[in-house]
Design a protein around this motif. Structure first.
Motif, short mmCIF file in Angstrom:
data_model
loop_
_atom_site.label_atom_id
_atom_site.label_comp_id
_atom_site.label_asym_id
_atom_site.label_seq_id
_atom_site.Cartn_x
_atom_site.Cartn_y
_atom_site.Cartn_z
N ASP A 119 0.86 -1.19 0.00
CA ASP A 119 0.00 0.00 0.00
C ASP A 119 0.90 1.24 0.00
N GLU A 120 0.99 1.88 -1.15
CA GLU A 120 1.93 3.00 -1.29
C GLU A 120 1.57 4.17 -0.38
N GLY A 121 0.27 4.43 -0.20
CA GLY A 121 -0.13 5.51 0.68
C GLY A 121 0.28 5.25 2.12
N LEU A 122 0.06 4.03 2.59
CA LEU A 122 0.47 3.67 3.94
C LEU A 122 1.98 3.72 4.07
N ARG A 123 2.69 3.27 3.04
CA ARG A 123 4.15 3.30 3.08
C ARG A 123 4.66 4.73 3.25
N ARG A 124 4.09 5.65 2.49
CA ARG A 124 4.52 7.05 2.59
C ARG A 124 4.22 7.62 3.98
N SER A 125 3.06 7.30 4.51
CA SER A 125 2.69 7.82 5.83
C SER A 125 3.59 7.26 6.92
N LEU A 126 3.87 5.97 6.86
CA LEU A 126 4.77 5.35 7.83
C LEU A 126 6.17 5.94 7.72
N ALA A 127 6.62 6.13 6.49
CA ALA A 127 7.95 6.69 6.28
C ALA A 127 8.04 8.09 6.87
N GLU A 128 6.97 8.86 6.76
CA GLU A 128 6.96 10.21 7.32
C GLU A 128 7.11 10.18 8.84
N VAL A 129 6.38 9.26 9.48
CA VAL A 129 6.47 9.14 10.94
C VAL A 129 7.89 8.75 11.35
N MET A 130 8.44 7.75 10.69
CA MET A 130 9.77 7.27 11.06
C MET A 130 10.86 8.27 10.71
N THR A 131 10.69 8.99 9.62
CA THR A 131 11.67 10.02 9.26
C THR A 131 11.70 11.12 10.32
N GLY A 132 10.53 11.47 10.83
CA GLY A 132 10.48 12.47 11.89
C GLY A 132 11.22 12.02 13.13
N PHE A 133 11.05 10.75 13.49
CA PHE A 133 11.76 10.21 14.65
C PHE A 133 13.26 10.21 14.40
N ARG A 134 13.68 9.73 13.24
CA ARG A 134 15.11 9.68 12.94
C ARG A 134 15.71 11.08 12.91
N ARG A 135 14.96 12.04 12.40
CA ARG A 135 15.48 13.42 12.35
C ARG A 135 15.68 13.96 13.76
N ARG A 136 14.74 13.67 14.64
CA ARG A 136 14.86 14.14 16.02
C ARG A 136 16.05 13.47 16.71
N LEU A 137 16.20 12.17 16.49
CA LEU A 137 17.33 11.46 17.08
C LEU A 137 18.65 11.96 16.50
N ALA A 138 18.70 12.17 15.20
CA ALA A 138 19.92 12.66 14.56
C ALA A 138 20.31 14.03 15.11
N GLY A 139 19.33 14.87 15.40
CA GLY A 139 19.63 16.17 15.98
C GLY A 139 20.31 16.03 17.33
N HIS A 140 19.82 15.10 18.13
CA HIS A 140 20.43 14.85 19.44
C HIS A 140 21.86 14.33 19.28
N LEU A 141 22.05 13.42 18.34
CA LEU A 141 23.39 12.87 18.11
C LEU A 141 24.35 13.94 17.60
N THR A 142 23.85 14.82 16.76
CA THR A 142 24.67 15.91 16.23
C THR A 142 25.16 16.82 17.35
N GLU A 143 24.26 17.13 18.27
CA GLU A 143 24.62 18.00 19.39
C GLU A 143 25.77 17.41 20.23
N HIS A 144 25.87 16.09 20.21
CA HIS A 144 26.90 15.44 21.03
C HIS A 144 28.04 14.86 20.20
N ALA A 145 28.19 15.38 19.00
CA ALA A 145 29.34 15.05 18.16
C ALA A 145 29.46 13.56 17.82
N VAL A 146 28.34 12.88 17.70
CA VAL A 146 28.37 11.48 17.25
C VAL A 146 28.57 11.47 15.74
N PRO A 147 29.54 10.71 15.23
CA PRO A 147 29.79 10.70 13.78
C PRO A 147 28.59 10.18 12.99
N PHE A 148 28.44 10.70 11.79
CA PHE A 148 27.39 10.26 10.87
C PHE A 148 26.03 10.19 11.58
#
Length: 208
Positions: A119-148
């Motif tokens: 289901d492409e619509g569900l896939r896009r919606s799920l990806a949006e939720v998970m991308t938001g989580f990963r972006r928030r986590l990546a921001g925290h990692l960036t603040e603490h100088a974690v590579p990549f």
């Protein structure tokens, strides 16, 4: 309900259908849920289901995304409280204690991920939720100088999902067992001991 309006009653029926849909996804599996099942569990006529939702698939998708979104949001306060990436990881691993891969929430995640492959619509919606989580986590990692940080956040998210999935297959993979391994991902490179178990760099011309 005394004093309730038609709009209030409609919203309550809609909420009940979403709750029931989430329950049935976990109990019966995504493709087995029917209008009749939903109506019987919610205590409404079958026509009411299609009055509030364009299709059973649309109802299931909204119900699943609601549960998944709520679970992902629980990680927000953990990241906000954490003073270090290691502490953030520990708090996130603590959220796994209630999920052994066979509980209702874990089963709903599994069913939704599988349904999203078709289901492409569900896939896009799920990806949006998970991308938001990963972006928030990546921001925290960036603040603490974690590579990549972006790639590390993606790997951590996938690892947590995988741990829950594999737990359903049998005992093991307790948070206390896997946390030390995942902790390495969020440790800045300059904090690794020189004698850790990373392979030494190969010399020029040396084969793998």
């Amino acid at each position: 309900m005394a004093g309730s309006t038609a709009a209030d009653r409609g919203r309550e029926v809609r909420r009940r259908l979403l709750r029931v849909a989430a329950e049935l996804i976990a109990e019966r599996g995504w493709t087995a849920v029917s209008t009749r099942m939903l109506a019987e569990r919610a205590g409404v006529a079958p026509g009411v289901v299609h009055y509030h939702f364009s299709s059973v698939r649309a109802l299931l998708a909204e119900a699943a995304l609601g549960v998944i979104g709520d679970v992902v949001e629980q990680a927000g306060p953990a990241l906000a409280r954490a003073a270090t990436p290691g502490e953030a990881l520990g708090l996130m691993m603590g959220l796994l204690e209630d999920h052994d891969g066979r509980d209702a929430t874990s089963l709903l995640f599994t069913e939704a991920y599988l349904a999203a492959t078709r289901d492409e619509g569900l896939r896009r919606s799920l990806a949006e939720v998970m991308t938001g989580f990963r972006r928030r986590l990546a921001g925290h990692l960036t603040e603490h100088a974690v590579p990549f940080p972006e790639a590390t956040a993606a790997v951590l998210a996938a690892a947590i999902d995988g741990i829950v999935l594999h737990r359903a297959l049998g005992p093991g993979l307790e948070a206390s067992d896997v946390a030390p391994v995942l902790h390495r991902l969020v440790t800045p490179l300059d904090r690794h001991a020189p004698d850790d178990d990373r392979p030494p760099p190969r010399k020029a011309g040396e084969s793998a």
